[in-house]
Design a protein around this motif. Structure first.
Motif, PDB file in Angstrom:
ATOM      1  N   ILE A  17       0.839  -1.198   0.000  1.00  0.00           N
ATOM      2  CA  ILE A  17       0.000   0.000   0.000  1.00  0.00           C
ATOM      3  C   ILE A  17       0.876   1.250   0.000  1.00  0.00           C
ATOM      4  O   ILE A  17       0.725   2.114  -0.848  1.00  0.00           O
ATOM      5  N   ARG A  18       1.787   1.328   0.958  1.00  0.00           N
ATOM      6  CA  ARG A  18       2.676   2.491   1.017  1.00  0.00           C
ATOM      7  C   ARG A  18       3.783   2.274   2.031  1.00  0.00           C
ATOM      8  O   ARG A  18       3.720   1.369   2.857  1.00  0.00           O
ATOM      9  N   GLN A  19       4.763   3.149   1.972  1.00  0.00           N
ATOM     10  CA  GLN A  19       5.837   3.185   2.952  1.00  0.00           C
ATOM     11  C   GLN A  19       5.407   4.134   4.070  1.00  0.00           C
ATOM     12  O   GLN A  19       4.873   5.206   3.803  1.00  0.00           O
ATOM     13  N   CYS A  20       5.604   3.745   5.312  1.00  0.00           N
ATOM     14  CA  CYS A  20       5.283   4.566   6.481  1.00  0.00           C
ATOM     15  C   CYS A  20       6.540   4.651   7.332  1.00  0.00           C
ATOM     16  O   CYS A  20       6.738   3.839   8.239  1.00  0.00           O
ATOM     17  N   LYS A  73     -13.383   5.011   7.400  1.00  0.00           N
ATOM     18  CA  LYS A  73     -13.736   4.677   6.016  1.00  0.00           C
ATOM     19  C   LYS A  73     -14.566   3.402   5.904  1.00  0.00           C
ATOM     20  O   LYS A  73     -15.413   3.283   5.029  1.00  0.00           O
ATOM     21  N   THR A  74     -14.303   2.425   6.786  1.00  0.00           N
ATOM     22  CA  THR A  74     -15.023   1.148   6.693  1.00  0.00           C
ATOM     23  C   THR A  74     -16.185   1.061   7.679  1.00  0.00           C
ATOM     24  O   THR A  74     -16.899   0.064   7.688  1.00  0.00           O
ATOM     25  N   LYS A  75     -16.330   2.087   8.507  1.00  0.00           N
ATOM     26  CA  LYS A  75     -17.383   2.094   9.541  1.00  0.00           C
ATOM     27  C   LYS A  75     -17.246   0.889  10.472  1.00  0.00           C
ATOM     28  O   LYS A  75     -18.230   0.280  10.889  1.00  0.00           O
ATOM     29  N   ALA A  76     -16.004   0.530  10.793  1.00  0.00           N
ATOM     30  CA  ALA A  76     -15.734  -0.609  11.664  1.00  0.00           C
ATOM     31  C   ALA A  76     -16.265  -0.351  13.067  1.00  0.00           C
ATOM     32  O   ALA A  76     -16.205   0.772  13.564  1.00  0.00           O
ATOM     33  N   GLU A 129      -8.444   1.839  -3.281  1.00  0.00           N
ATOM     34  CA  GLU A 129      -9.164   2.532  -2.192  1.00  0.00           C
ATOM     35  C   GLU A 129      -8.249   2.734  -0.989  1.00  0.00           C
ATOM     36  O   GLU A 129      -8.143   3.839  -0.462  1.00  0.00           O
ATOM     37  N   MET A 130      -7.620   1.648  -0.568  1.00  0.00           N
ATOM     38  CA  MET A 130      -6.750   1.714   0.616  1.00  0.00           C
ATOM     39  C   MET A 130      -5.605   2.702   0.378  1.00  0.00           C
ATOM     40  O   MET A 130      -5.289   3.498   1.257  1.00  0.00           O
ATOM     41  N   THR A 131      -5.008   2.648  -0.790  1.00  0.00           N
ATOM     42  CA  THR A 131      -3.915   3.558  -1.107  1.00  0.00           C
ATOM     43  C   THR A 131      -4.402   4.996  -1.045  1.00  0.00           C
ATOM     44  O   THR A 131      -3.747   5.861  -0.454  1.00  0.00           O
ATOM     45  N   GLY A 132      -5.572   5.256  -1.632  1.00  0.00           N
ATOM     46  CA  GLY A 132      -6.134   6.611  -1.607  1.00  0.00           C
ATOM     47  C   GLY A 132      -6.457   7.080  -0.204  1.00  0.00           C
ATOM     48  O   GLY A 132      -6.174   8.234   0.152  1.00  0.00           O
TER      49      GLY A 132
END
Length: 135
Positions: A17-20, A73-76, A129-132
């Motif tokens: 997804i990305r580097q953190c 975002k997922t309403k978890a 989606e996750m990346t965004g």
């Protein structure tokens, strides 16, 4: 980072997804949960205690920020953040969006069936989606 090799099981069951900072963030290919992994890209790290204090703080700050975004975002109903697991020895932190009524609710997800992978189109869409959400 030097001498770091991503565990083959993590590599085969998740997508970048990305580097953190010092960690790589990956999405687990399982439609049952919004499931991410935060993996320090450092060699010979097996336990949270193998990280320095500042590395632990950095990793947990990222995990907290990511969990807040994913929950929104997922309403978890609940976000699970854990280093649980014994199959992959390399240090990795699970960030999992849980929903009342999901297949394992309210129990832990481990040992509750097998992953249900996304089909190719849905996988690409979910990764986007996750990346965004997280950039």
């Amino acid at each position: 980072m030097t001498n770091f090799t991503l565990n083959p099981l993590i590599a085969s069951t998740s997508l970048f997804i990305r580097q953190c900072g010092l960690c790589e963030l990956r999405m687990v290919n399982d439609t049952r949960y919004g499931w991410l992994l935060l993996i320090p890209q450092l060699p010979d790290i097996y336990e949270l205690s193998d990280l320095t204090k500042s590395q632990r703080h950095e990793m947990m700050d990222y995990a907290s920020q990511i969990a807040d975004i994913i929950q929104e975002k997922t309403k978890a109903d609940k976000m699970n953040i854990a280093t649980i697991g014994n199959i992959v020895p390399a240090m990795h932190l699970h960030i999992i969006a849980r929903h009342e009524g999901d297949i394992a609710w309210p129990n832990p997800i481990w040992g509750n069936g097998s992953a249900i992978p996304y089909d190719a189109d849905a996988l690409t869409q979910r990764q986007g989606e996750m990346t965004g959400w997280l950039n």
